[in-house]
Design an enzyme around this catalytic site. Structure first.
Site, short mmCIF file in Angstrom:
data_model
loop_
_atom_site.label_atom_id
_atom_site.label_comp_id
_atom_site.label_asym_id
_atom_site.label_seq_id
_atom_site.Cartn_x
_atom_site.Cartn_y
_atom_site.Cartn_z
N TYR A 155 44.22 -47.34 -48.12
CA TYR A 155 43.41 -48.54 -47.85
C TYR A 155 44.28 -49.79 -47.87
O TYR A 155 44.16 -50.67 -47.00
CB TYR A 155 42.30 -48.61 -48.91
CG TYR A 155 41.26 -49.69 -48.71
CD1 TYR A 155 40.29 -49.56 -47.72
CD2 TYR A 155 41.23 -50.81 -49.54
CE1 TYR A 155 39.30 -50.54 -47.57
CE2 TYR A 155 40.26 -51.79 -49.39
CZ TYR A 155 39.30 -51.65 -48.41
OH TYR A 155 38.33 -52.62 -48.25
N ALA A 157 47.48 -49.99 -47.29
CA ALA A 157 48.35 -49.98 -46.10
C ALA A 157 47.57 -50.44 -44.87
O ALA A 157 48.06 -51.24 -44.06
CB ALA A 157 48.91 -48.58 -45.87
N LYS A 159 44.85 -52.31 -44.75
CA LYS A 159 44.44 -53.72 -44.83
C LYS A 159 45.65 -54.65 -44.69
O LYS A 159 45.54 -55.73 -44.09
CB LYS A 159 43.68 -53.98 -46.14
CG LYS A 159 42.33 -53.26 -46.21
CD LYS A 159 41.42 -53.60 -45.05
CE LYS A 159 39.98 -53.09 -45.24
NZ LYS A 159 39.13 -53.39 -44.09
P1 NAD Z 1 29.88 -50.41 -45.95
O1 NAD Z 1 30.33 -49.02 -46.20
O2 NAD Z 1 28.64 -50.90 -46.59
O3 NAD Z 1 29.72 -50.64 -44.36
C1 NAD Z 1 30.68 -50.18 -43.45
C2 NAD Z 1 29.99 -49.91 -42.12
O4 NAD Z 1 30.99 -49.39 -41.22
C3 NAD Z 1 28.89 -48.84 -42.22
O5 NAD Z 1 27.73 -49.27 -41.53
C4 NAD Z 1 29.53 -47.62 -41.57
O6 NAD Z 1 28.58 -46.75 -40.95
C5 NAD Z 1 30.46 -48.26 -40.57
N1 NAD Z 1 31.54 -47.35 -40.17
C6 NAD Z 1 32.25 -46.51 -40.95
N2 NAD Z 1 33.11 -45.81 -40.21
C7 NAD Z 1 32.94 -46.19 -38.93
C8 NAD Z 1 33.54 -45.81 -37.70
N3 NAD Z 1 34.48 -44.87 -37.65
N4 NAD Z 1 33.13 -46.43 -36.57
C9 NAD Z 1 32.17 -47.38 -36.61
N5 NAD Z 1 31.55 -47.77 -37.75
C10 NAD Z 1 31.95 -47.19 -38.89
O7 NAD Z 1 31.14 -51.34 -46.30
P2 NAD Z 1 31.21 -52.92 -46.60
O8 NAD Z 1 31.37 -53.10 -48.05
O9 NAD Z 1 30.13 -53.64 -45.89
O10 NAD Z 1 32.63 -53.24 -45.94
C11 NAD Z 1 32.77 -53.89 -44.69
C12 NAD Z 1 34.24 -54.29 -44.51
O11 NAD Z 1 34.63 -55.16 -45.57
C13 NAD Z 1 35.20 -53.11 -44.57
O12 NAD Z 1 36.25 -53.30 -43.64
C14 NAD Z 1 35.75 -53.16 -45.97
O13 NAD Z 1 37.01 -52.56 -46.08
C15 NAD Z 1 35.81 -54.66 -46.19
N6 NAD Z 1 35.85 -55.05 -47.60
C16 NAD Z 1 34.82 -54.74 -48.44
C17 NAD Z 1 34.90 -55.13 -49.77
C18 NAD Z 1 33.81 -54.82 -50.75
O14 NAD Z 1 33.98 -55.13 -51.92
N7 NAD Z 1 32.70 -54.25 -50.33
C19 NAD Z 1 36.01 -55.84 -50.22
C20 NAD Z 1 37.03 -56.14 -49.33
C21 NAD Z 1 36.93 -55.75 -48.01
#
Ligand code: NAD
Length: 247
Positions: A155, A157, A159
């Site tokens: 993850y 790498a 990001k």
């Molecule tokens: P989440 O799991 O709630 O939502 C992710 C969405 O992406 C889901 O609807 C899922 O179905 C979709 N998805 C997964 N694989 C896919 C694919 N191959 N093709 C298309 N869609 C796909 O996650 P989140 O917490 O809402 O995270 C959203 C973004 O924010 C991500 O990139 C995550 O790395 C980043 N992020 C989240 C956090 C956190 O604390 N939640 C922190 C930093 C960064």
């Protein structure tokens, strides 16, 4: 008041979580929004909620780690929706494990869904943006890409890679009035962080100067800013939305 009327946006992984909140926020500011997710049912729901705001929206199923799927997604958009001015690369997953226990498949999957997707979607979106001499690309990275984390080599790498891609795209396409910026969220209340035990969650909160987890809306507000004319002179930047954790 930010007004995105007349702008068309596409948000990957917008069926739920942060992506859904971003899509709703852009629509509330007047943008029409393509909702795309590997999970079509959730995408349809977000799309319906956007239509209820009076904006145009379509839901398209796509796996953003697959070139074929991403090409089809953009063909559908061009045919049924129009070209995209605002691209938000948000879809992401985790498969955490200590490095010594991490299967190669989990390395590949996390790199493909989080990082290769940014390459594939940007490549499809950028030609019409070049023609229009206008584009706003916002990539959702993570503080983990800035500071690393135990059990998250894949993850971290991916990001960190997103940040490199963002800066390179910013340099390559500034001449076409296309900006590319990354947002690095900290610990955000979501399905991802709901999996944490109360003890681990408290440990994270102890590290955050603003003493709370972030919300999806905190992230969406930053996306709205970077998508808006208020950020027209900002490109190649990483905006941390983390309550002051990384500074
Ligand atoms: P989440 O799991 O709630 O939502 C992710 C969405 O992406 C889901 O609807 C899922 O179905 C979709 N998805 C997964 N694989 C896919 C694919 N191959 N093709 C298309 N869609 C796909 O996650 P989140 O917490 O809402 O995270 C959203 C973004 O924010 C991500 O990139 C995550 O790395 C980043 N992020 C989240 C956090 C956190 O604390 N939640 C922190 C930093 C960064």
């Amino acid at each position: 008041m930010i007004n995105l009327a007349g702008k068309r946006a596409l948000v990957t992984g917008s069926g739920r979580g942060i992506g859904r909140e971003i899509a709703l926020k852009l629509a509330a500011a007047g943008a029409d929004v393509v909702i795309t997710d590997v999970d079509l049912e959730s995408a349809k729901q977000t799309s319906k909620d956007i239509q209820a705001l009076g904006r145009k929206s379509i839901a398209v199923q796509a796996d953003v780690s697959s070139q074929e799927s991403v090409q089809k997604l953009f063909e559908t958009c061009a045919a049924d929706f129009g070209t995209i001015e605002i691209l938000v690369n948000n879809a992401g997953i985790t498969r955490d494990n200590l490095l010594i226990r991490m299967p190669e498949a989990d390395w590949d999957l996390v790199l493909n869904v989080n990082l290769k997707s940014v390459f594939l979607c940007t490549k499809e979106a950028i030609r019409p943006m070049m023609k229009a001499r206008y584009g706003r690309i916002i990539n959702i990275a993570s503080v983990i890409g800035l500071m690393g984390n135990a059990s998250q080599v894949n993850y971290a790498a991916a990001k960190a890679g997103i940040i490199g891609v963002t800066m390179s795209v910013a340099k390559e396409y500034a001449v076409k009035n296309i900006t590319a910026n990354a947002i690095a969220p900290g610990f955000i209340q979501s399905a991802m962080t709901d999996k944490l035990s109360p003890e681990v969650r408290q440990k994270y909160v102890d590290y955050i100067p603003l003493a709370r987890l972030g919300t999806a809306e905190d992230v969406a507000n930053a996306v709205l800013f970077l998508a808006s004319p208020l950020a027209d002179y900002i490109t190649g930047q990483v905006l941390t939305v983390d309550g002051g954790m990384v500074m």
